[in-house]
Design a protein around this motif. Structure first.
Motif, mmCIF file in Angstrom:
data_model
loop_
_atom_site.group_PDB
_atom_site.id
_atom_site.type_symbol
_atom_site.label_atom_id
_atom_site.label_comp_id
_atom_site.label_asym_id
_atom_site.label_seq_id
_atom_site.Cartn_x
_atom_site.Cartn_y
_atom_site.Cartn_z
ATOM 1 N N THR A 31 0.869 -1.180 0.000
ATOM 2 C CA THR A 31 0.000 0.000 0.000
ATOM 3 C C THR A 31 0.900 1.222 0.000
ATOM 4 O O THR A 31 1.752 1.370 0.871
ATOM 5 C CB THR A 31 -0.903 0.017 1.246
ATOM 6 O OG1 THR A 31 -1.726 -1.149 1.220
ATOM 7 C CG2 THR A 31 -1.791 1.252 1.263
ATOM 8 N N ILE A 32 0.718 2.050 -1.003
ATOM 9 C CA ILE A 32 1.499 3.285 -1.082
ATOM 10 C C ILE A 32 0.653 4.419 -0.517
ATOM 11 O O ILE A 32 -0.514 4.564 -0.890
ATOM 12 C CB ILE A 32 1.902 3.587 -2.546
ATOM 13 C CG1 ILE A 32 2.879 2.503 -3.051
ATOM 14 C CG2 ILE A 32 2.521 4.983 -2.672
ATOM 15 C CD1 ILE A 32 3.352 2.688 -4.486
ATOM 16 N N VAL A 33 1.234 5.185 0.394
ATOM 17 C CA VAL A 33 0.518 6.354 0.925
ATOM 18 C C VAL A 33 1.321 7.613 0.621
ATOM 19 O O VAL A 33 2.541 7.631 0.774
ATOM 20 C CB VAL A 33 0.239 6.248 2.445
ATOM 21 C CG1 VAL A 33 -0.774 5.160 2.736
ATOM 22 C CG2 VAL A 33 1.512 6.023 3.251
ATOM 23 N N ALA A 34 0.624 8.637 0.173
ATOM 24 C CA ALA A 34 1.281 9.883 -0.215
ATOM 25 C C ALA A 34 0.218 10.923 -0.529
ATOM 26 O O ALA A 34 -0.974 10.593 -0.606
ATOM 27 C CB ALA A 34 2.151 9.653 -1.454
ATOM 28 N N CYS A 35 0.635 12.158 -0.709
ATOM 29 C CA CYS A 35 -0.282 13.232 -1.104
ATOM 30 C C CYS A 35 0.250 13.942 -2.354
ATOM 31 O O CYS A 35 1.459 13.961 -2.592
ATOM 32 C CB CYS A 35 -0.405 14.289 -0.008
ATOM 33 S SG CYS A 35 -1.026 13.666 1.541
ATOM 34 N N GLY A 36 -0.647 14.552 -3.090
ATOM 35 C CA GLY A 36 -0.268 15.423 -4.207
ATOM 36 C C GLY A 36 0.627 14.731 -5.221
ATOM 37 O O GLY A 36 0.411 13.575 -5.613
ATOM 38 N N THR A 37 1.641 15.463 -5.628
ATOM 39 C CA THR A 37 2.553 14.954 -6.645
ATOM 40 C C THR A 37 3.195 13.630 -6.232
ATOM 41 O O THR A 37 3.384 12.733 -7.055
ATOM 42 C CB THR A 37 3.622 16.036 -6.940
ATOM 43 O OG1 THR A 37 2.968 17.111 -7.629
ATOM 44 C CG2 THR A 37 4.753 15.512 -7.798
ATOM 45 N N ALA A 38 3.512 13.491 -4.949
ATOM 46 C CA ALA A 38 4.121 12.244 -4.475
ATOM 47 C C ALA A 38 3.171 11.066 -4.724
ATOM 48 O O ALA A 38 3.609 9.955 -5.050
ATOM 49 C CB ALA A 38 4.474 12.362 -2.997
ATOM 50 N N SER A 39 1.859 11.315 -4.614
ATOM 51 C CA SER A 39 0.911 10.212 -4.839
ATOM 52 C C SER A 39 0.903 9.820 -6.320
ATOM 53 O O SER A 39 0.675 8.658 -6.661
ATOM 54 C CB SER A 39 -0.494 10.579 -4.363
ATOM 55 O OG SER A 39 -1.131 11.451 -5.277
ATOM 56 N N TYR A 40 1.186 10.785 -7.206
ATOM 57 C CA TYR A 40 1.242 10.443 -8.630
ATOM 58 C C TYR A 40 2.502 9.638 -8.943
ATOM 59 O O TYR A 40 2.478 8.753 -9.812
ATOM 60 C CB TYR A 40 1.160 11.699 -9.505
ATOM 61 C CG TYR A 40 -0.120 12.482 -9.287
ATOM 62 C CD1 TYR A 40 -1.300 11.823 -8.953
ATOM 63 C CD2 TYR A 40 -0.156 13.860 -9.408
ATOM 64 C CE1 TYR A 40 -2.475 12.533 -8.738
ATOM 65 C CE2 TYR A 40 -1.326 14.576 -9.199
ATOM 66 C CZ TYR A 40 -2.481 13.905 -8.857
ATOM 67 O OH TYR A 40 -3.644 14.603 -8.645
#
Ligand code: M6R
Length: 369
Positions: free
Chosen positions: A53-62
């Motif tokens: 499971t990858i967790v991140a926000c914004g550009t990092a999530s892309y």
């Protein structure tokens, strides 16, 4: 510290070849991936992972979304990507066979930090992909794979994004080797592709003048759409995010396959649409499908700007503008295709006289909810 550049963003966009090269450096030894930071994870443990499971926000999530395609293809393990703030408030199902990979340039994003803490409490193992030495998220994780993009000052993330994909790809190839899911040749080929990326980004940067011209012509545009498929889909999302944050223009990214399920209704004469065109050389090629999407929107008056591989002639009759990227294996195209989109947003921001390094209402790291 801008070193003669007019903005940090311009400097950081131009530093992307080094960001990738520095993130690779020392991690490919005699044709093998070598990530000493992961030594606390035994091979047995990596083989025992049932889900990532990858967790991140914004550009990092892309960056995470791009990596999902690669890690699943190479290591044959299911990967899901979740926005940290959604993940942490929905009692996600995770256990000690889940690996939670967090991605954060700053290493201080509150929601991502809390997502990692939650995952650890549930018994998951955690790895952080981070660009800031000694930041909080890596300290709260079992292991950290640093991106070596160097300090990123501009609020809009650029070089950290390509470095994140690079680190995630190295991780994916390491996992594939341990799990025995890739042949030696395929592994070597992927590593070679990765090592060729810095020079290819340099080539794409050579197109910047043309992209700048396009941005200047489009300074009055009120809305821009971005289409992509497979790994080009997260790049469409990233292109739209860059344009929103830097030029305050309404922008949306779509998976090209979704067009007929709604978004095509937005197309009217003059609507600019960037299309990330997959390579015509892919095996189960998506190329003809995207070319036919281009025809469909063109027939409705869209102004099409195609980002396409050098030599791809199929797009020529239907695109108003074509921005070329060098040949690369399909999974590596995002590292090239994102560059003109970053440049476009940056130039449009400048054409509108906006502060490209410090867009309104935004902070470089979001340490509150
Ligand atoms: O520091 P982080 O990578 O955790 O930050 C995540 C997002 O806040 C960040 O990528 C943001 O979306 C950027 N402004 C995008 O350009």
């Amino acid at each position: 510290e801008k070193g003669g550049w007019s903005s940090f963003m311009r400097k950081e966009v131009s530093e992307q070849p080094e960001a990738v090269a520095n993130t690779i450096r020392g991690r490919i030894v005699e044709g093998e991936v070598h990530i000493p930071e992961l030594e606390s994870f035994g091979d047995d443990e990596l083989r025992g992972i049932r889900r990532i499971t990858i967790v991140a926000c914004g550009t990092a999530s892309y960056a995470g979304l791009v990596a999902k395609y690669a890690i699943e293809q190479w290591a044959r393990v299911p990967v899901e990507v979740e926005l940290s703030h959604e993940f942490r408030y929905r009692e996600p199902v995770i256990d000690d066979t889940t690996l939670v990979l967090s991605i954060s340039q700053s290493g201080e994003t509150m929601d991502t930090l809390m997502a990692v803490k939650y995952a650890r409490e549930q018994g998951a193992r955690t790895i952080s992909i981070c660009n800031t030495q000694g930041a909080t998220i890596p300290r709260e994780s079992d292991a950290v794979v640093y991106t070596h993009a160097g300090p990123e000052v501009a609020v809009a993330s650029t070089k950290a994004f390509v470095a994140q994909i690079t680190a995630l790809y190295l991780f994916g190839l390491h996992l594939a080797r341990v799990r025995g899911t890739l042949s030696r040749e395929a592994l070597t080929e992927a590593l070679t592709e990765l090592q060729e990326i810095p020079a290819k980004i340099e080539t794409v940067l050579g197109e910047s003048e043309r992209v700048a011209q396009l941005a200047h012509w489009m300074a009055d545009t009120r809305s821009v759409l971005f289409l992509g498929r497979h790994v080009g889909f997260p790049i469409a999302l990233e292109g739209a995010l860059k344009l929103k944050e830097l030029a305050y223009i309404h922008a949306e990214g779509f998976a090209a396959g979704e067009l007929k399920h709604g978004p095509i209704a937005l197309i009217e004469p003059g609507q600019p649409v960037f299309v990330v065109v997959p390579s015509p050389r892919g095996s189960a090629s998506l190329h003809p499908k995207v070319v036919s999407n281009i025809q469909e929107i063109r027939a409705r008056g869209a102004r099409v700007i195609a980002i396409a591989e050098a030599g791809d002639a199929a797009v020529l009759p239907f695109a108003d503008e074509v921005i070329r990227i060098p040949l690369a294996a399909p999974l590596f195209e995002p590292l090239l295709a994102v560059v003109p989109l970053q440049v476009f947003a940056m130039e449009l921001s400048q054409a509108k006289g906006l502060d490209v390094d410090q867009p309104r209402n935004l902070a470089k790291s979001v340490t509150v909810e």
